[in-house]
Design a protein around this motif. Sequence first.
Motif, PDB file in Angstrom:
ATOM      1  N   TRP A 161       2.938 -26.352 -37.858  1.00 16.09           N
ATOM      2  CA  TRP A 161       3.659 -27.634 -37.856  1.00 16.09           C
ATOM      3  C   TRP A 161       3.781 -28.215 -39.256  1.00 16.09           C
ATOM      4  O   TRP A 161       4.712 -28.963 -39.542  1.00 16.09           O
ATOM      5  N   ARG A 216       6.796 -26.204 -40.565  1.00 11.71           N
ATOM      6  CA  ARG A 216       8.064 -26.555 -39.922  1.00 11.71           C
ATOM      7  C   ARG A 216       8.474 -28.012 -40.179  1.00 11.71           C
ATOM      8  O   ARG A 216       9.594 -28.287 -40.608  1.00 11.71           O
ATOM      9  N   ASP A 217       7.561 -28.929 -39.868  1.00 13.45           N
ATOM     10  CA  ASP A 217       7.959 -30.346 -39.839  1.00 13.45           C
ATOM     11  C   ASP A 217       7.710 -31.071 -41.153  1.00 13.45           C
ATOM     12  O   ASP A 217       8.345 -32.087 -41.420  1.00 13.45           O
ATOM     13  N   VAL A 218       6.765 -30.587 -41.945  1.00 12.30           N
ATOM     14  CA  VAL A 218       6.447 -31.295 -43.196  1.00 12.30           C
ATOM     15  C   VAL A 218       7.147 -30.615 -44.376  1.00 12.30           C
ATOM     16  O   VAL A 218       7.846 -31.266 -45.145  1.00 12.30           O
ATOM     17  N   GLY A 275       9.398 -28.117 -44.040  1.00 16.11           N
ATOM     18  CA  GLY A 275      10.798 -27.855 -43.689  1.00 16.11           C
ATOM     19  C   GLY A 275      11.163 -26.385 -43.626  1.00 16.11           C
ATOM     20  O   GLY A 275      12.342 -26.028 -43.647  1.00 16.11           O
ATOM     21  N   THR A 296      11.635 -23.717 -41.312  1.00 15.41           N
ATOM     22  CA  THR A 296      11.707 -23.600 -39.854  1.00 15.41           C
ATOM     23  C   THR A 296      11.910 -22.164 -39.375  1.00 15.41           C
ATOM     24  O   THR A 296      12.095 -21.943 -38.177  1.00 15.41           O
ATOM     25  N   GLY A 297      11.872 -21.204 -40.283  1.00 14.63           N
ATOM     26  CA  GLY A 297      12.002 -19.812 -39.842  1.00 14.63           C
ATOM     27  C   GLY A 297      10.848 -19.375 -38.957  1.00 14.63           C
ATOM     28  O   GLY A 297      10.995 -18.525 -38.087  1.00 14.63           O
ATOM     29  N   LYS A 323       8.413 -19.766 -35.937  1.00 11.66           N
ATOM     30  CA  LYS A 323       8.711 -20.412 -34.653  1.00 11.66           C
ATOM     31  C   LYS A 323       7.464 -20.746 -33.835  1.00 11.66           C
ATOM     32  O   LYS A 323       6.409 -20.137 -34.003  1.00 11.66           O
ATOM     33  N   TYR A 324       7.667 -21.652 -32.897  1.00 11.21           N
ATOM     34  CA  TYR A 324       6.650 -22.001 -31.892  1.00 11.21           C
ATOM     35  C   TYR A 324       7.028 -21.373 -30.571  1.00 11.21           C
ATOM     36  O   TYR A 324       8.167 -21.541 -30.107  1.00 11.21           O
ATOM     37  N   ILE A 381       8.589 -16.078 -43.407  1.00  7.00           N
ATOM     38  CA  ILE A 381       9.802 -15.243 -43.378  1.00  7.00           C
ATOM     39  C   ILE A 381      10.720 -15.595 -44.550  1.00  7.00           C
ATOM     40  O   ILE A 381      11.332 -14.715 -45.151  1.00  7.00           O
ATOM     41  N   GLU A 382      10.748 -16.866 -44.915  1.00  7.35           N
ATOM     42  CA  GLU A 382      11.626 -17.273 -46.018  1.00  7.35           C
ATOM     43  C   GLU A 382      11.154 -16.690 -47.347  1.00  7.35           C
ATOM     44  O   GLU A 382      11.947 -16.560 -48.294  1.00  7.35           O
TER      45      GLU A 382
END
Lengths: 154, 716
Positions: free
Chosen positions: A23, A26-28, A30, A32-33, A35-36, A73-74
């Motif tokens: 999280w 993803r959320d902090v 950024g 998003t590659g 996943k949950y 992944i990025e």
Amino acid sequence: MVTINVNGTDRTVDVESDTPLLWVLRDVIGLTGTKYGCGMALCGACTVHLDGKPVRSCTTPVGSIGAAKVTTIEGLSPDRSHPVQKAWIELDVPQCGYCQSGQIMSASALLAEKPQPTDADIDAAMSGNLCRCGTYQRIRAAIHRAAQLQGARS
Amino acid sequence: MSAAMLSAVTRRDVLKAGAAGAGLVLTIGLAGCSKPGGGASGERKLITTNAWLRIGTDNSITFLCARSEMGQGVYTALTMLIAEELGVDPTRIEVEFAPVGAAYVNALVGGQLTGGSTSVRDAWQKLRIAGAQAREMLKTAAAKQWDTAASACRVENGEIISPYGKRLRYGAVAEAAAALPVPTDVKLKGPDDFQWIGKALTRLDTPAKVDGSATFGIDVKLPGMLYAALAQPPMLGGKVETVDDSAAKSLPGVRRIVTTGSGVAVVADTWWQARKARDALKIEWDGAASAGLNDGSILRGLRKASQGAGIVARKEGDADSALRSAARVVRAEYELPLLAHATLEPQVCTADVRADGCDLYVPTQSQGAAQAAAAAAAGLEPGQVAVHTTFLGGGFGRRIDVDFIPAAVEASKAVGKPVKLLWTREDDTTHDNYRPPAYDTVAGGFDRDGKLIAWKLHLTGPSITARVFPGAVPAGAVDPFAVEAAANYPYDVPNVLVDWVPHEVGLNVGYWRSVSHALNCFVAESFMDELALAAGQEPAAFRRALLGKQQRYLEVLEVALRRSDYDNPAAPGRFRGVAVMEGYGTYMAQVAEISLVDGKVKVERIVCALDCGQTVNPGIVTAQVESSILFGLSAALWGEINVQAGRVQQTNFHDYRIVRMNEVPKIETYQVGSDNPPGGIGEPATALVAPAICNAIFAATKRRLRSLPIARHKLA
Ligand code: FES
Ligand code: FES
């Protein structure tokens, strides 16, 4: 405040230290590659590398990471040039694609450890990564193909 | 979706030329954002050629894809269809998901919806016509410039070429072309002229799916966006009674706690904060609605309802009297469990509600229903809601439902900011709209000569269509999505009766990959082996003899048998089973080969032969067959949702198992070509897996499994 190294850059984030790495990514941050899928280390969708080893970021508290280097992944390659990504494109592996970041991170960690994995090695390394679309047959073929590509490169 | 429209879904001759011309609004728009390499000003002008195509003055070509990409490949296949006639390499085309619009209605289902394996069947004519119309308009515009006849010009990968070899790129004449009348009778290429259709092109969405850049519903990010987690009733149909949020609201990051129509939403700065605070809520629920609901009561209800008369779905001859007079009758009862969809991406929706409108960013299979649900929740008109479809992290029918949308809209409206509301895996497993259970009785009768003279299948189960589309199934009518793989029983039997008793089971049921094929094919094709046994015949030979002149069935059966080496004995310890079916216009046969390890079934190999008519992308077809087979395999081996006292017992992947890498059999797919119109391919292979495996289990153990999952049965 917690500082972690993600894809080669130090990132200082203002989160509680028990926040799962997933999280934070993803959320902090950024990214998003990653996943949950389950939140319980059951599906592998959240797989990232910690010092090159595959971990489930959904159950990895950000405070536990310390100086270990996180690769997502990025950060695997800037241009889809990692042999695993190339093989994935060549064999057209993804369907919905949702699991694929995790699959690719698990596969790339496997190939770093075992440049010529057997089918048994693939079973052992990849069985923690669910694919609800059932792309497993192509994943297996693509890992063997990536091993060839990687061998040719080195 | 009206009943008449629904009946269209089952029609075989649905492939009328689409009304591509009807929705042609020729306008000129400016691109919202410029692209590098655009015009000199950095801006490109986009010319709307028709509802599906925008051609830029920079020679860019954008296809508006009106079907949702959930893994089944429409992003590529539909682009190939329009590209073929437009005369452009599909890889040159940029794909965007279409907004809600009348032009985008799926004629096979009567709504803007992706499901029922209809996408290619609906688009086959429609998009090729749209591509051809745009091509002809571009040719005409270029011919005018050259003062020649359009018919003398040809196109080649985005250029018009004059009879004298002059070339103009599409972008150069797009504006002039858009002002021309839309030709009504365009000529489409025949299969021999196809340049891309029929080729295994790499999927156009693959690059974005190997570097993490594809945007799924969960990845949407808007300025100022907050995150929400939702406390939903732990029991089916539960309602909030009281909420004590004193502990939750003081937790870090929490912005607001909103009681919505589907539960209590916690809105916070990050989703993890929202989720932690959600778990700190103390909620009293009213669970009276489902307190008495459990597996046993559901099955008892189905059995009781089964004693009533069914609605006739197919009747030939008089099966009941033929069974009475038969020399020998075989009867059996079959039972199937509830199943969850378990898309890997849990349900998620991002809503941005403002006083005058709402933007919805959502992985949905049903744009029209999503728009309506959001409008109702926001107190807006549907036209005020813009639906932005993201990539779907799996669909399988789950995202035809829009139950996860209103809470996001209500939360956004309450906080006045965009809100992304994400379900946990546990929310997703316990709040699905489940694949319905079934209880079916089946009978076959032989005459004195051993000829099969009667076959009767009496189905009992809830109607999905009646729930999802209230009013669409009139009282006394059959839900066509309840009798698939039953009403089209292919075998040559003089007296056939298929009827169906609709019986609601007290929970929400939903469309699940292959819908009732997965229920009814299990019964029909398992029972075919029971009948073969009674007749003293080998199961494949028994089928072959009863398929008469049905060439498409016979061909796929022969190919599957040959490729699985069926006529030679299996290796020691290996056993084979066969199943045959037509679904969504595609004909299939599967041979499963199993072994038994410590009393557990190990599926070693599945051979699938299929005829899905004309094929847009055979690589995607093979992928969909493999996908469907593994979807069917998880269900056959382990799939079941249990309910106790109104509560769903399974929560996550440890107790709702999905096939893993080490459990994958060798899957072989053989496409037998045919020039029939395209059949659906996203679903049907799912349905043959369980009967093929159970027939192999019988070969191995002489035990007939008449209920699923296989894990319920002790085979040692
Ligand atoms: S989300 Fe981490 S393993 Fe499933
Ligand atoms: S590609 Fe959809 S879950 Fe793997």
